[in-house]
Write an enzyme that holds these catalytic residues in place. Sequence first.
Site, PDB file in Angstrom:
ATOM      1  CD  GLN A  15      -1.756  -8.970   4.345  1.00  0.00           C
ATOM      2  OE1 GLN A  15      -2.624  -8.110   4.391  1.00  0.00           O
ATOM      3  NE2 GLN A  15      -0.495  -8.685   4.104  1.00  0.00           N
TER       4      GLN A  15
ATOM      5  CB  ILE B 144      12.552  -5.501   7.938  1.00  0.00           C
ATOM      6  CG1 ILE B 144      12.750  -6.535   6.824  1.00  0.00           C
ATOM      7  CG2 ILE B 144      13.767  -4.574   8.054  1.00  0.00           C
ATOM      8  CD1 ILE B 144      13.932  -7.474   6.993  1.00  0.00           C
TER       9      ILE B 144
ATOM     10  CG  MET C 200      -1.889  -1.212   1.157  1.00  0.00           C
ATOM     11  SD  MET C 200      -3.391  -0.975   2.081  1.00  0.00           S
ATOM     12  CE  MET C 200      -2.732  -0.766   3.705  1.00  0.00           C
TER      13      MET C 200
ATOM     14  CD  GLU D 153       8.012 -15.219   8.721  1.00  0.00           C
ATOM     15  OE1 GLU D 153       8.695 -14.750   9.645  1.00  0.00           O
ATOM     16  OE2 GLU D 153       8.170 -16.375   8.269  1.00  0.00           O
TER      17      GLU D 153
ATOM     18  CG  LEU E 253       7.198   1.389  -1.192  1.00  0.00           C
ATOM     19  CD1 LEU E 253       7.899   1.083  -2.521  1.00  0.00           C
ATOM     20  CD2 LEU E 253       6.286   0.228  -0.797  1.00  0.00           C
TER      21      LEU E 253
ATOM     22  N   GLY F  13      11.128  -2.889   5.157  1.00  0.00           N
ATOM     23  CA  GLY F  13      10.359  -4.138   5.211  1.00  0.00           C
ATOM     24  C   GLY F  13       9.819  -4.484   3.823  1.00  0.00           C
ATOM     25  CG  HIS F  14       6.803  -2.002   2.044  1.00  0.00           C
ATOM     26  ND1 HIS F  14       6.767  -0.811   2.723  1.00  0.00           N
ATOM     27  CD2 HIS F  14       5.585  -2.569   2.228  1.00  0.00           C
ATOM     28  CE1 HIS F  14       5.585  -0.648   3.280  1.00  0.00           C
ATOM     29  NE2 HIS F  14       4.841  -1.707   3.004  1.00  0.00           N
TER      30      HIS F  14
ATOM     31  CD  GLN G 121      -5.834  -3.888   2.536  1.00  0.00           C
ATOM     32  OE1 GLN G 121      -5.774  -4.356   1.397  1.00  0.00           O
ATOM     33  NE2 GLN G 121      -4.844  -4.043   3.396  1.00  0.00           N
TER      34      GLN G 121
HETATM   35  P1  AMP Z   1       1.456  -2.968   3.517  1.00  0.00           P
HETATM   36  O1  AMP Z   1       1.983  -1.921   2.595  1.00  0.00           O
HETATM   37  O2  AMP Z   1       1.507  -2.574   4.955  1.00  0.00           O
HETATM   38  O3  AMP Z   1       0.133  -3.520   3.080  1.00  0.00           O
HETATM   39  O4  AMP Z   1       2.466  -4.175   3.420  1.00  0.00           O
HETATM   40  C1  AMP Z   1       2.785  -4.750   2.194  1.00  0.00           C
HETATM   41  C2  AMP Z   1       3.590  -5.986   2.432  1.00  0.00           C
HETATM   42  O5  AMP Z   1       4.780  -5.658   3.143  1.00  0.00           O
HETATM   43  C3  AMP Z   1       2.854  -7.031   3.281  1.00  0.00           C
HETATM   44  O6  AMP Z   1       3.137  -8.312   2.777  1.00  0.00           O
HETATM   45  C4  AMP Z   1       3.461  -6.833   4.644  1.00  0.00           C
HETATM   46  O7  AMP Z   1       3.412  -7.989   5.453  1.00  0.00           O
HETATM   47  C5  AMP Z   1       4.894  -6.503   4.264  1.00  0.00           C
HETATM   48  N1  AMP Z   1       5.545  -5.788   5.362  1.00  0.00           N
HETATM   49  C6  AMP Z   1       5.094  -4.685   6.014  1.00  0.00           C
HETATM   50  N2  AMP Z   1       5.937  -4.358   7.010  1.00  0.00           N
HETATM   51  C7  AMP Z   1       6.940  -5.268   6.993  1.00  0.00           C
HETATM   52  C8  AMP Z   1       8.112  -5.479   7.784  1.00  0.00           C
HETATM   53  N3  AMP Z   1       8.429  -4.672   8.791  1.00  0.00           N
HETATM   54  N4  AMP Z   1       8.912  -6.528   7.473  1.00  0.00           N
HETATM   55  C9  AMP Z   1       8.599  -7.354   6.446  1.00  0.00           C
HETATM   56  N5  AMP Z   1       7.512  -7.220   5.662  1.00  0.00           N
HETATM   57  C10 AMP Z   1       6.691  -6.189   5.932  1.00  0.00           C
END
Ligand code: AMP
Length: 280
Positions: free
Chosen positions: A155, A178, A32, A150, A35, A38-39, A63
């Site tokens: 999810q 991360i 979403m 994770e 970035l 983690g992303h 969502q």
């Molecule tokens: P989001 O933009 O929050 O919907 O996240 C997009 C993807 O990034 C999802 O698969 C999340 O689980 C993953 N994600 C978000 N934060 C982290 C993080 N700190 N470490 C690893 N993956 C992440």
Amino acid sequence: MTPPVLRTRADLRAATRPWQRAGERIGVVPTMGALHDGHLSLVGAAKATCDRVVATIFVNPKQFNNASDLEKYPRDEATDAGRLERFAVDVLYVPHPEEMYPDSFATGVSVAGLTDVMEGTHRPGHFDGVTTVVTKLFLQTSATDAFFGEKDFQQLQVVRRMAADLDIPVTVHGCPTIREIDGLAMSSRNLLLSDRARTAAPRLHEEMESIAEGVSQGADFSTLRARAVTRLQAAGFTQIDYLEIRANDDLALLDRPTRPARLFAAAWLAGVRLIDNIAV
Ligand code: AMP
């Protein structure tokens, strides 16, 4: 060079069709936006595994169970495109809401069971929104592989169930969480924390680690849990939505980790809802 940005299904299809014909592995990383590292770790995993990588940014209205959460959600496409630069992704797909959900849109994808707990209980409709948009993104991108964090473990399991149940030929990869140097799980929502709340936020992970350690030494979970809740409240957390041990595969509630399990938490700090989970 920043990645080419595509906004329509037709343009995306034109880009992916030759890859598909050539039998290439196409990885999709749904996000979403806003970035962070983690992303980007998911993008790195996709680049390492696949011939082609499509990163997607779509703040999916379906969502969000809360209008102000949707409105406040951080958006900065130019910065996001810049962060993707060093990964040389093949496409950045950023569809408009009308491209995803025209007025006539009437279909939903819903997973039972795994969505009855934790985020499913506290955010009604959230997972239906996730599985609906992820199904669309899988089909639109012709992905062979998909990369999820994770950080959102529930999810990840829900998406795995959905892909398996609907015979969508996508391999779903789970990537480790991360964290910031102080242990706070990276999240786009961390940008919404005040300086003061940002200082208190790592306490959630700290208390979770302390529970995990106690549990590994055989201490009683409910005692550890009560102590952690008291400490979190003292640190400024206003509400703990859940703090519980659940099995990795079916997310069944456990009072001790008798099979592969994780400690899951969601808690409110200064109007921001933080979630995290760690292995126990
Ligand atoms: P989001 O933009 O929050 O919907 O996240 C997009 C993807 O990034 C999802 O698969 C999340 O689980 C993953 N994600 C978000 N934060 C982290 C993080 N700190 N470490 C690893 N993956 C992440």
